[in-house]
Design a protein around this motif. Structure first.
Motif, PDB file in Angstrom:
ATOM      1  N   LEU A 196      20.830 129.134  48.858  1.00 29.57           N
ATOM      2  CA  LEU A 196      21.240 130.135  49.850  1.00 29.57           C
ATOM      3  C   LEU A 196      22.583 130.768  49.506  1.00 29.57           C
ATOM      4  CD1 LEU A 196      20.187 128.478  53.230  1.00 29.57           C
ATOM      5  CD2 LEU A 196      19.019 130.291  51.959  1.00 29.57           C
ATOM      6  N   ASP A 197      23.516 129.992  48.957  1.00 23.82           N
ATOM      7  CA  ASP A 197      24.825 130.573  48.642  1.00 23.82           C
ATOM      8  C   ASP A 197      24.791 131.474  47.407  1.00 23.82           C
ATOM      9  OD1 ASP A 197      24.581 128.600  46.724  1.00 23.82           O
ATOM     10  OD2 ASP A 197      26.494 127.632  47.160  1.00 23.82           O
ATOM     11  N   ASN A 198      23.645 131.519  46.718  1.00 28.98           N
ATOM     12  CA  ASN A 198      23.481 132.437  45.581  1.00 28.98           C
ATOM     13  C   ASN A 198      22.765 133.719  45.997  1.00 28.98           C
ATOM     14  OD1 ASN A 198      23.697 133.334  42.927  1.00 28.98           O
ATOM     15  ND2 ASN A 198      21.806 132.337  42.287  1.00 28.98           N
ATOM     16  N   ILE A 199      22.457 133.867  47.274  1.00 33.01           N
ATOM     17  CA  ILE A 199      21.754 135.062  47.768  1.00 33.01           C
ATOM     18  C   ILE A 199      22.769 136.032  48.356  1.00 33.01           C
ATOM     19  CG2 ILE A 199      20.095 135.930  49.458  1.00 33.01           C
ATOM     20  CD1 ILE A 199      18.615 133.251  49.182  1.00 33.01           C
ATOM     21  N   LYS A 243      18.295 139.600  46.335  1.00 33.90           N
ATOM     22  CA  LYS A 243      19.340 139.993  45.374  1.00 33.90           C
ATOM     23  C   LYS A 243      20.242 138.786  45.193  1.00 33.90           C
ATOM     24  CE  LYS A 243      21.943 142.944  43.056  1.00 33.90           C
ATOM     25  NZ  LYS A 243      21.619 143.254  41.700  1.00 33.90           N
ATOM     26  N   LEU A 244      20.464 138.390  43.923  1.00 39.91           N
ATOM     27  CA  LEU A 244      21.243 137.192  43.617  1.00 39.91           C
ATOM     28  C   LEU A 244      22.685 137.529  43.280  1.00 39.91           C
ATOM     29  CD1 LEU A 244      18.607 135.463  41.310  1.00 39.91           C
ATOM     30  CD2 LEU A 244      18.942 135.144  43.757  1.00 39.91           C
ATOM     31  N   ARG A 245      23.581 136.626  43.642  1.00 37.45           N
ATOM     32  CA  ARG A 245      24.985 136.763  43.255  1.00 37.45           C
ATOM     33  C   ARG A 245      25.139 136.470  41.757  1.00 37.45           C
ATOM     34  NH1 ARG A 245      27.343 137.031  48.169  1.00 37.45           N
ATOM     35  NH2 ARG A 245      26.737 135.622  49.806  1.00 37.45           N
ATOM     36  N   ASN A 246      24.493 135.397  41.317  1.00 35.50           N
ATOM     37  CA  ASN A 246      24.520 134.983  39.911  1.00 35.50           C
ATOM     38  C   ASN A 246      23.080 134.884  39.408  1.00 35.50           C
ATOM     39  OD1 ASN A 246      27.439 134.436  39.797  1.00 35.50           O
ATOM     40  ND2 ASN A 246      26.935 132.799  41.238  1.00 35.50           N
ATOM     41  N   PRO A 247      22.781 135.485  38.267  1.00 34.43           N
ATOM     42  CA  PRO A 247      21.406 135.462  37.754  1.00 34.43           C
ATOM     43  C   PRO A 247      20.839 134.045  37.637  1.00 34.43           C
ATOM     44  CG  PRO A 247      22.754 136.951  36.461  1.00 34.43           C
ATOM     45  CD  PRO A 247      23.691 136.217  37.373  1.00 34.43           C
ATOM     46  N   LYS A 248      19.540 133.960  37.883  1.00 35.31           N
ATOM     47  CA  LYS A 248      18.827 132.684  37.774  1.00 35.31           C
ATOM     48  C   LYS A 248      17.512 132.960  37.068  1.00 35.31           C
ATOM     49  CE  LYS A 248      17.599 128.565  40.104  1.00 35.31           C
ATOM     50  NZ  LYS A 248      18.025 127.642  41.100  1.00 35.31           N
ATOM     51  N   ALA A 249      17.172 132.131  36.108  1.00 32.52           N
ATOM     52  CA  ALA A 249      15.945 132.298  35.317  1.00 32.52           C
ATOM     53  C   ALA A 249      15.889 133.698  34.714  1.00 32.52           C
ATOM     54  CB  ALA A 249      14.710 132.010  36.173  1.00 32.52           C
ATOM     55  N   MET A 290      11.607 127.164  52.974  1.00 39.27           N
ATOM     56  CA  MET A 290      13.049 127.052  53.037  1.00 39.27           C
ATOM     57  C   MET A 290      13.364 125.599  53.326  1.00 39.27           C
ATOM     58  SD  MET A 290      15.818 128.907  55.439  1.00 39.27           S
ATOM     59  CE  MET A 290      17.421 128.156  55.589  1.00 39.27           C
ATOM     60  N   GLU A 291      14.055 124.977  52.406  1.00 41.00           N
ATOM     61  CA  GLU A 291      14.440 123.573  52.532  1.00 41.00           C
ATOM     62  C   GLU A 291      15.958 123.496  52.451  1.00 41.00           C
ATOM     63  OE1 GLU A 291      12.172 121.038  52.827  1.00 41.00           O
ATOM     64  OE2 GLU A 291      10.503 122.446  52.750  1.00 41.00           O
ATOM     65  N   GLU A 292      16.574 122.820  53.368  1.00 43.63           N
ATOM     66  CA  GLU A 292      18.021 122.620  53.396  1.00 43.63           C
ATOM     67  C   GLU A 292      18.809 123.843  52.931  1.00 43.63           C
ATOM     68  OE1 GLU A 292      19.444 118.874  51.943  1.00 43.63           O
ATOM     69  OE2 GLU A 292      17.610 117.893  52.596  1.00 43.63           O
ATOM     70  N   ASN A 293      19.238 123.892  51.683  1.00 49.53           N
ATOM     71  CA  ASN A 293      20.111 124.971  51.213  1.00 49.53           C
ATOM     72  C   ASN A 293      19.452 125.900  50.209  1.00 49.53           C
ATOM     73  OD1 ASN A 293      22.341 124.104  52.754  1.00 49.53           O
ATOM     74  ND2 ASN A 293      22.803 122.547  51.235  1.00 49.53           N
ATOM     75  N   GLU A 294      18.115 125.981  50.196  1.00 50.89           N
ATOM     76  CA  GLU A 294      17.464 126.851  49.225  1.00 50.89           C
ATOM     77  C   GLU A 294      16.135 127.386  49.738  1.00 50.89           C
ATOM     78  OE1 GLU A 294      17.342 124.216  45.854  1.00 50.89           O
ATOM     79  OE2 GLU A 294      15.374 123.471  46.389  1.00 50.89           O
ATOM     80  N   VAL A 295      15.722 128.474  49.113  1.00 52.01           N
ATOM     81  CA  VAL A 295      14.418 129.069  49.414  1.00 52.01           C
ATOM     82  C   VAL A 295      13.567 129.011  48.154  1.00 52.01           C
ATOM     83  CG1 VAL A 295      15.239 130.612  51.229  1.00 52.01           C
ATOM     84  CG2 VAL A 295      15.190 131.426  48.872  1.00 52.01           C
ATOM     85  N   LEU A 296      12.256 128.978  48.346  1.00 54.49           N
ATOM     86  CA  LEU A 296      11.317 128.996  47.238  1.00 54.49           C
ATOM     87  C   LEU A 296      10.555 130.313  47.292  1.00 54.49           C
ATOM     88  CD1 LEU A 296      10.034 127.397  44.881  1.00 54.49           C
ATOM     89  CD2 LEU A 296       8.316 126.598  46.523  1.00 54.49           C
ATOM     90  N   ILE A 297      10.617 131.071  46.206  1.00 55.23           N
ATOM     91  CA  ILE A 297       9.954 132.373  46.117  1.00 55.23           C
ATOM     92  C   ILE A 297       8.860 132.303  45.060  1.00 55.23           C
ATOM     93  CG2 ILE A 297      10.256 134.848  45.646  1.00 55.23           C
ATOM     94  CD1 ILE A 297      11.895 133.931  48.056  1.00 55.23           C
ATOM     95  N   GLU A 298       7.663 132.755  45.409  1.00 54.04           N
ATOM     96  CA  GLU A 298       6.563 132.873  44.442  1.00 54.04           C
ATOM     97  C   GLU A 298       6.449 134.334  44.054  1.00 54.04           C
ATOM     98  OE1 GLU A 298       2.459 130.776  44.543  1.00 54.04           O
ATOM     99  OE2 GLU A 298       2.191 132.756  45.483  1.00 54.04           O
ATOM    100  N   TYR A 299       6.549 134.622  42.765  1.00 50.88           N
ATOM    101  CA  TYR A 299       6.539 135.999  42.286  1.00 50.88           C
ATOM    102  C   TYR A 299       5.609 136.131  41.091  1.00 50.88           C
ATOM    103  CZ  TYR A 299       9.629 134.362  38.548  1.00 50.88           C
ATOM    104  OH  TYR A 299      10.151 133.692  37.468  1.00 50.88           O
ATOM    105  N   MET A 300       5.285 137.347  40.731  1.00 49.87           N
ATOM    106  CA  MET A 300       4.431 137.618  39.575  1.00 49.87           C
ATOM    107  C   MET A 300       5.292 138.019  38.386  1.00 49.87           C
ATOM    108  SD  MET A 300       1.325 136.989  40.451  1.00 49.87           S
ATOM    109  CE  MET A 300       0.372 137.714  39.143  1.00 49.87           C
ATOM    110  N   ASP A 301       5.068 137.385  37.264  1.00 45.51           N
ATOM    111  CA  ASP A 301       5.711 137.733  36.001  1.00 45.51           C
ATOM    112  C   ASP A 301       4.592 138.180  35.089  1.00 45.51           C
ATOM    113  OD1 ASP A 301       7.316 138.017  33.789  1.00 45.51           O
ATOM    114  OD2 ASP A 301       7.591 135.869  33.456  1.00 45.51           O
ATOM    115  N   LYS A 302       4.425 139.502  34.997  1.00 45.64           N
ATOM    116  CA  LYS A 302       3.265 140.107  34.323  1.00 45.64           C
ATOM    117  C   LYS A 302       2.024 139.642  35.065  1.00 45.64           C
ATOM    118  CE  LYS A 302       5.857 140.641  30.163  1.00 45.64           C
ATOM    119  NZ  LYS A 302       6.088 140.365  28.800  1.00 45.64           N
TER     120      LYS A 302
END
Length: 101
Positions: free
Chosen positions: A89-92, A49-55, A67-79
């Motif tokens: 991380l501070d946006n999570i 869940k994001l604090r501020n929308p992204k993409a 997970m690198e320094e201050n961020e995570v990488l998520i692989e998701y399905m779009d259709k």
């Protein structure tokens, strides 16, 4: 497992009132509370869940790839297309394990 526990409770007759016994996994959708828990969950299916929308998203479900320094990488399905999003991380506001249905 719940049947075996229920049988033992019935034999011991510790609870006089009618009850319903439910046994479940304590960690199937547990919150990841710190960086160590997030790193340990790499490769797992997660809900973020994001604090501020992204993409254009305010939440995402997918596989935690890194997970690198201050961020995570998520692989998701779009259709029917696999996509990746990097989230700071501070946006999570919440990250937890998720059950993929």
């Amino acid at each position: 497992m719940s049947e075996k526990i229920s049988e033992c409770l019935d034999e011991a007759d510790l609870i006089s009132a009618e009850y319903f016994l439910e046994v479940c996994s304590p960690g199937a959708e547990r919150e990841l509370k710190d960086e160590a828990q997030i790193k340990a969950a790499i490769g797992e299916y997660v809900y973020v869940k994001l604090r501020n929308p992204k993409a254009g998203m305010d939440e995402v479900k997918g596989y935690l790839k890194s997970m690198e320094e201050n961020e995570v990488l998520i692989e998701y399905m779009d259709k029917a297309v696999k996509r990746k999003v990097s989230i700071e991380l501070d946006n999570i506001s919440l990250i937890r394990l998720s059950v993929k249905i």
